[in-house]
Every structure is written in C-alpha cells, then in structure tokens.
Design a protein around this motif. Structure first.
Motif, mmCIF file in Angstrom:
data_model
loop_
_atom_site.group_PDB
_atom_site.id
_atom_site.type_symbol
_atom_site.label_atom_id
_atom_site.label_comp_id
_atom_site.label_asym_id
_atom_site.label_seq_id
_atom_site.Cartn_x
_atom_site.Cartn_y
_atom_site.Cartn_z
ATOM 1 N N GLU A 1 0.832 -1.206 0.000
ATOM 2 C CA GLU A 1 0.000 0.000 0.000
ATOM 3 C C GLU A 1 0.866 1.255 0.000
ATOM 4 O O GLU A 1 0.556 2.242 -0.672
ATOM 5 C CB GLU A 1 -0.916 -0.004 1.225
ATOM 6 N N VAL A 2 1.978 1.204 0.733
ATOM 7 C CA VAL A 2 2.910 2.338 0.754
ATOM 8 C C VAL A 2 3.459 2.583 -0.651
ATOM 9 O O VAL A 2 3.537 3.730 -1.112
ATOM 10 C CB VAL A 2 4.074 2.066 1.739
ATOM 11 N N LEU A 3 3.819 1.497 -1.341
ATOM 12 C CA LEU A 3 4.350 1.614 -2.703
ATOM 13 C C LEU A 3 3.315 2.217 -3.644
ATOM 14 O O LEU A 3 3.612 3.143 -4.412
ATOM 15 C CB LEU A 3 4.774 0.231 -3.212
ATOM 16 N N VAL A 4 2.089 1.692 -3.592
ATOM 17 C CA VAL A 4 1.041 2.151 -4.510
ATOM 18 C C VAL A 4 0.714 3.625 -4.264
ATOM 19 O O VAL A 4 0.563 4.416 -5.205
ATOM 20 C CB VAL A 4 -0.227 1.280 -4.360
ATOM 21 N N LYS A 5 0.632 4.019 -2.998
ATOM 22 C CA LYS A 5 0.346 5.427 -2.685
ATOM 23 C C LYS A 5 1.454 6.342 -3.191
ATOM 24 O O LYS A 5 1.176 7.451 -3.663
ATOM 25 C CB LYS A 5 0.166 5.594 -1.177
ATOM 26 N N ALA A 6 2.698 5.867 -3.081
ATOM 27 C CA ALA A 6 3.812 6.674 -3.579
ATOM 28 C C ALA A 6 3.726 6.847 -5.091
ATOM 29 O O ALA A 6 3.999 7.932 -5.619
ATOM 30 C CB ALA A 6 5.132 6.010 -3.195
ATOM 31 N N LEU A 7 3.350 5.778 -5.786
ATOM 32 C CA LEU A 7 3.210 5.858 -7.242
ATOM 33 C C LEU A 7 2.065 6.795 -7.624
ATOM 34 O O LEU A 7 2.165 7.558 -8.590
ATOM 35 C CB LEU A 7 2.975 4.454 -7.816
ATOM 36 N N ILE A 8 0.977 6.742 -6.864
ATOM 37 C CA ILE A 8 -0.154 7.636 -7.136
ATOM 38 C C ILE A 8 0.270 9.088 -6.959
ATOM 39 O O ILE A 8 -0.103 9.965 -7.754
ATOM 40 C CB ILE A 8 -1.343 7.304 -6.204
ATOM 41 N N SER A 9 1.052 9.354 -5.910
ATOM 42 C CA SER A 9 1.499 10.730 -5.659
ATOM 43 C C SER A 9 2.397 11.246 -6.785
ATOM 44 O O SER A 9 2.540 12.457 -6.966
ATOM 45 C CB SER A 9 2.251 10.805 -4.330
ATOM 46 N N CYS A 10 2.982 10.325 -7.543
ATOM 47 C CA CYS A 10 3.812 10.706 -8.698
ATOM 48 C C CYS A 10 3.008 10.779 -9.996
ATOM 49 O O CYS A 10 3.601 10.843 -11.084
ATOM 50 C CB CYS A 10 4.958 9.701 -8.868
ATOM 51 N N GLN A 11 1.659 10.763 -9.880
ATOM 52 C CA GLN A 11 0.779 10.784 -11.063
ATOM 53 C C GLN A 11 1.154 9.670 -12.049
ATOM 54 O O GLN A 11 1.302 9.896 -13.247
ATOM 55 C CB GLN A 11 0.835 12.140 -11.775
ATOM 56 N N ILE A 12 1.276 8.467 -11.508
ATOM 57 C CA ILE A 12 1.792 7.354 -12.301
ATOM 58 C C ILE A 12 0.949 7.061 -13.532
ATOM 59 O O ILE A 12 1.493 6.759 -14.600
ATOM 60 C CB ILE A 12 1.936 6.075 -11.427
ATOM 61 N N MET A 13 -0.372 7.135 -13.417
ATOM 62 C CA MET A 13 -1.219 6.806 -14.562
ATOM 63 C C MET A 13 -0.988 7.786 -15.718
ATOM 64 O O MET A 13 -0.902 7.394 -16.879
ATOM 65 C CB MET A 13 -2.693 6.797 -14.163
ATOM 66 N N SER A 14 -0.880 9.065 -15.376
ATOM 67 C CA SER A 14 -0.632 10.072 -16.403
ATOM 68 C C SER A 14 0.724 9.842 -17.076
ATOM 69 O O SER A 14 0.852 9.947 -18.303
ATOM 70 C CB SER A 14 -0.676 11.466 -15.776
ATOM 71 N N VAL A 15 1.728 9.491 -16.263
ATOM 72 C CA VAL A 15 3.062 9.230 -16.805
ATOM 73 C C VAL A 15 3.045 8.003 -17.711
ATOM 74 O O VAL A 15 3.660 7.989 -18.781
ATOM 75 C CB VAL A 15 4.083 9.052 -15.666
ATOM 76 N N LEU A 16 2.316 6.955 -17.293
ATOM 77 C CA LEU A 16 2.237 5.739 -18.107
ATOM 78 C C LEU A 16 1.600 6.024 -19.465
ATOM 79 O O LEU A 16 2.023 5.470 -20.489
ATOM 80 C CB LEU A 16 1.435 4.664 -17.372
ATOM 81 N N VAL A 17 0.580 6.883 -19.479
ATOM 82 C CA VAL A 17 -0.058 7.231 -20.752
ATOM 83 C C VAL A 17 0.942 7.948 -21.665
ATOM 84 O O VAL A 17 0.993 7.689 -22.874
ATOM 85 C CB VAL A 17 -1.301 8.114 -20.516
ATOM 86 N N GLN A 18 1.755 8.823 -21.098
ATOM 87 C CA GLN A 18 2.787 9.502 -21.897
ATOM 88 C C GLN A 18 3.782 8.499 -22.472
ATOM 89 O O GLN A 18 4.223 8.635 -23.623
ATOM 90 C CB GLN A 18 3.510 10.523 -21.027
ATOM 91 N N VAL A 19 4.121 7.483 -21.679
ATOM 92 C CA VAL A 19 5.035 6.443 -22.164
ATOM 93 C C VAL A 19 4.387 5.676 -23.313
ATOM 94 O O VAL A 19 5.023 5.413 -24.347
ATOM 95 C CB VAL A 19 5.423 5.472 -21.025
ATOM 96 N N LEU A 20 3.112 5.324 -23.147
ATOM 97 C CA LEU A 20 2.396 4.594 -24.199
ATOM 98 C C LEU A 20 2.390 5.380 -25.505
ATOM 99 O O LEU A 20 2.572 4.820 -26.590
ATOM 100 C CB LEU A 20 0.957 4.318 -23.750
#
Length: 525
Positions: free
Chosen positions: A152-171
């Motif tokens: 949960e700590v890992l997932v929250k940290a990724l969320i705080s980094c706007q991970i989904m938005s970053v992944l879309v940019q990578v795609l």
C-alpha cells in the motif's frame, strides 16, 4: 535507444565478445553461470535497509551524472554514451528489490520511487523500457499480496507521482513497430493492471489521466496482436472496477468503438485462441457498459441491436455472447426502446431457434453452460414481454401459437426441468443437519440459485405472460401439458409469488409497479 544511438560502440563490444566466449569450454560456462547465480543469491541475502538506501543513492548518482553529461554534450552522444549504459545497468540492479517487498517503504522513503518514475520521461527509450520492466516487477500482484501494508505504501507513492498520467505519456511515445518497444508497451499495460488490482479506485484515475481514451484508440487498429488483446483485457478491468468509467465510455464514443471492433466477427470466426479471447473481452466490456442506463440509447443509435441480431442469425462464435449483450440491453425500463427495435428488425426470427434448441456442445454455446444459455435466452423473451406493447407484444405472443404451439411445448418442458432441479435442491437442503438459521437460509438460497432458480423464475414469468395474454389455446395447451406430467399451474403461482416477495417492500416506484403487474397476472391464473 541505446542500440540505435550507440551502434558503433556496440559493434566494438561485439568484436571482443566472441573471442572471450570462445576461450570458455562447457565446464567454464557452467562455472561462470554458477558463480552468477551465487552472486544473485548473495545479493538477496544481503539486501537490507542500508543496502536499499545505497542502491537508491547509486541510481541517483548515475542518473544525475547522465543528465549532466547529456546537457553538457547534447550534440556529442559518444560523450555521454558510457554514463547511459551505466545508468541502464544500475536500473537492472534495482530488480532485486522485488525479492524483498517488505523493504518497499525504505525504497519510497529514500526517494527511490520518485526517482524511478521521473526516469520514465528519459529521452532514451532503452532507459525507459528498463524502468518499465522494474516497475512491472515490483508491482506484481503476487508480490504485493504478500505484504499488504508495504504494498500500500508503494502504490500510494506511485499515485502521488501521477503514475497513470506518466504511463499514458510512455504509451504515446513508444513505437510498436520496434519489437522491444512493443514488448515494453505490453508491460506498461501490465503496470496499469497491477495498480488497479492493488487499488480499484485507480480505475477512475485511469480515465481522468487518459488511459481509457488511449485504450479505445488502440482498439481501433484492425489487425490483431498481443497488445490489442491486452487492451481488451484492461478495458474490461477498468469498466468492472468503476461505474464512472462505464458512464464516461458513452461520452467518448467507446460504445461505437467496441461495436465497430466486434462487427468484424459477425460473419467470421476469430482464428487464433488469443483473438477469440479478445472478442469475448470486448463482449464482456460491452455488457458492463450497458449497466449504465444512458449507454442503452447510444447502443441503440449505434445499431447495436441490429448487429447482435445479425450475429444470432449467422451462428458464428459471436452468437452466444450476442445473446448475453441483448440480455443486458433489453432489461428494465431503460431497455424499452431496444426491445421495440429488436422486434422491428425481425429479431424474433433469430431468437426463438435459440430458445427451441440449446446447443449440445459447450463450444457451440460459446463456453456457456446449458443453464447460462437458457437463462440468457429466456431472460430476453421475458424482457420483450415486459417492455413491448400493442402490435409488437402481439407478435411475440403469436410466436407461441404458431406451429401448433410448439414453443409452448418447449416452454413447459423447460419449466418442468428446472422445477425438478430446484425441488431436488430443496430435498438436499432438508436432509442437511441443523445449523445456524441465518446461514442455513443463505446456503439454501444459493443452492437453489445454483440449481436454476433464477432461470425458473424467468421461465415462469414467460408462462404467466402468455397464459394471461387472452389467447385461450395457449392457456389450454399449458394446462394440458402440465396435466400429462401430473402437475398443475400452482407451482408457477408459487414461484412467482416468491419472486414478488424477493423484490422487497421498498418505495421504488418502478419495482412496485413490476410487483403489481406480476400480482395482477397471478390473480388471472
């Protein structure tokens, strides 16, 4: 990527490698591999809090050095080539953290996740793909499920980094014509799926950050490939996890996209097993989207009803899932217009052959059990009888008169079959030892459902509707067939009374109207 940008350097490396390998015999290779495995084992054994912090520090230094040289020698890639390779190697070294997920909070606390996510925007695709591999590994659901709090700590940290938005940019930045980048794209989708599985609320973020739009755009590509399959899987996951995504799907023309993708299979079967899986994923996604009432009209305007009827008529692999889609599209008040369209486009001609005969082979039923097949078909008939009126309703009822009431014969046959199954379940429940009353009632209800109670209710709703439709020959035929089997109409009355009771005593006007309608038909028996 590194391979493309520094081709000459790698040519130099390859010129050395063969002679080095050539000096090793079979035993020498074995010794080398054993040494590597032992070193990896030592790394895992030695991994602790200080080792993770050191690992993050090394990665940070390598990254900073690479960025410094890139800026300083922007027009001379050979000047920052070595630093880029060193960074790539250091990213690979971080893979070992996945073997000790209990240390994820240390990785987060030392700034490792923020650093790792930032490198997804690196201009070198090989660096990006290395980071993608790392994130795909550390977000593996099997690993996170072992350490829920740390995960949960890992997932929250990724969320705080706007991970989904970053992944879309990578795609958007990957080129699927390049084999390594196509594989990397697959892993990016995997990261998104891993995160949604760990935190279903991320499905809503996935839409806001553009992932749903990207998936729908990718599904428009006609040619099948593994990434299109994965897009179909992730689409189903996002719709399953989020009511909001179902609502938004219609607004961004997602219903039309799915219908266009499925239209390719109305007259032909998918050849590969993976392609068949993709088709079923799209049908499941369409069903999920239709749970949102507003999407029914979009489905109707997009000629979804006509497409499903064509699929029923063609009898290809799309026939069974088309039944399921129609079951979703035609139910409730929101399905009234779809029901009218179904009758108008001669859907009854394609539906009743499905009613009259359940395919014997499971493959012909599209993986449905016999119970599921009958449930979908009978539910569609019941939706039509409930939602149609006037001449359209009369056309449905007349189907039970034609061919000397052949469909009434089938209806009573199915009623007796599922009535027998439910009665057998009741006997098994009575034979069980006494237990907690609440648990017993719940288990009894589930056992009756497994035996086909819901299907029996749909069948008996149809019997009730056609029996009270005002055509004497239908009611006479029903009574005659029941009498031949030593039965009466009374079980139909009991099943439907129980169904009305199960609807509850709420204040919902639609539910109360349905209860009143069924009760009026019961009183006419």
């Amino acid at each position: 990527g590194i391979n493309a940008e520094y081709g000459q350097h790698q040519e130099d490396e390859r010129s050395v490698t063969p002679s080095s390998e050539g000096s090793l015999g079979a035993e020498g290779e074995k010794g080398q591999y054993e040494t590597e495995l032992e070193e990896e084992g030592d790394k895992e054994a030695e991994l602790d809090e200080s080792a993770v912090k050191k690992m993050v520090g090394n990665l940070e230094r390598k990254h900073a050095r690479n960025q410094e040289l890139r800026i300083k020698h922007a027009d001379q890639p050979e000047r920052f080539m070595d630093s880029e390779i060193e960074l790539h190697v250091e990213i690979g070294n971080c893979m070992v953290i996945a073997t000790q997920p209990s240390l994820y909070p240390v990785l987060v606390g030392s700034g490792g996740i923020k650093l790792i996510v930032s490198m997804l925007s690196h201009p070198n695709s090989d660096i990006v793909l290395g980071v993608v591999d790392l994130l795909h590994e550390i977000t593996d659901p099997d690993i996170i499920s072992e350490v829920l709090e740390e995960g949960e700590v890992l997932v929250k940290a990724l969320i705080s980094c706007q991970i989904m938005s970053v992944l879309v940019q990578v795609l958007e930045g990957l080129d699927e014509k390049v084999e390594d980048e196509a594989k990397g794209l697959h892993n990016v989708l995997g990261i998104a799926e891993n995160l949604v599985e760990a935190d279903p609320e991320l499905a809503d973020i996935a839409f806001k950050d553009g992932l749903l739009v990207w998936i729908l755009t990718r599904l428009k590509v006609r040619q099948f490939d593994p990434n299109k399959l994965y897009c179909s899987e992730l689409l189903a996951v996002l719709l399953q996890s989020s009511k909001g995504n179902r609502a938004e799907l219609g607004r961004i023309e997602g219903i039309d996209t799915m219908l266009q993708a499925l239209a390719m299979y109305k007259r032909r079967n998918a050849q590969l097993a993976e392609e068949q899986e993709m088709v079923h994923n799209l049908f499941d996604s369409l069903c999920l989207s239709l749970l949102h009432a507003g999407n029914r009209e979009i489905f109707l305007r997009g000629e979804g009803v006509e497409l499903m009827v064509l699929m029923l008529r063609e009898k290809k692999m799309s026939r069974p899932p088309a039944l399921k889609v129609l079951n979703f599209a035609l139910q409730g008040d929101e399905g009234i217009n779809c029901c009218a369209k179904f009758v108008d486009v001669y859907g009854l001609r394609s539906l009743f052959p499905c009613f009259m005969k359940t395919p014997g082979k499971k493959a012909k039923r599209g993986g449905f059990t016999e119970l599921e097949w009958v449930e979908h078909v009978t539910s569609i008939v019941s939706h039509l009888l409930r939602n149609c009126s006037g001449s359209q309703l009369q056309r449905i009822v007349n189907k039970f008169v034609e061919e000397d009431h052949l469909k009434v014969d089938r209806l009573v046959e199915l009623h007796l079959h599922y009535l027998g199954r439910v009665r057998e379940a009741d006997r098994e429940i009575e034979d069980e030892e006494d237990e907690d009353e609440g648990e017993r009632e719940e288990r009894a209800y589930m056992k009756r459902l497994d035996a086909g109670l819901f299907t029996l209710q749909r069948l008996d709703y149809v019997i009730l509707s056609v029996y009270t439709a005002g055509i004497a020959s239908i009611s006479e035929r029903v009574r005659q067939l029941l009498n031949l089997k030593g039965e009466t109409i009374e079980p139909v009355r009991e099943v439907m009374r129980d169904y009305v009771t199960s609807l509850g005593d709420g204040e919902d006007s639609k539910t109360n109207e349905e209860k009143l309608n069924i009760q009026n038909m019961i009183n006419q028996l």
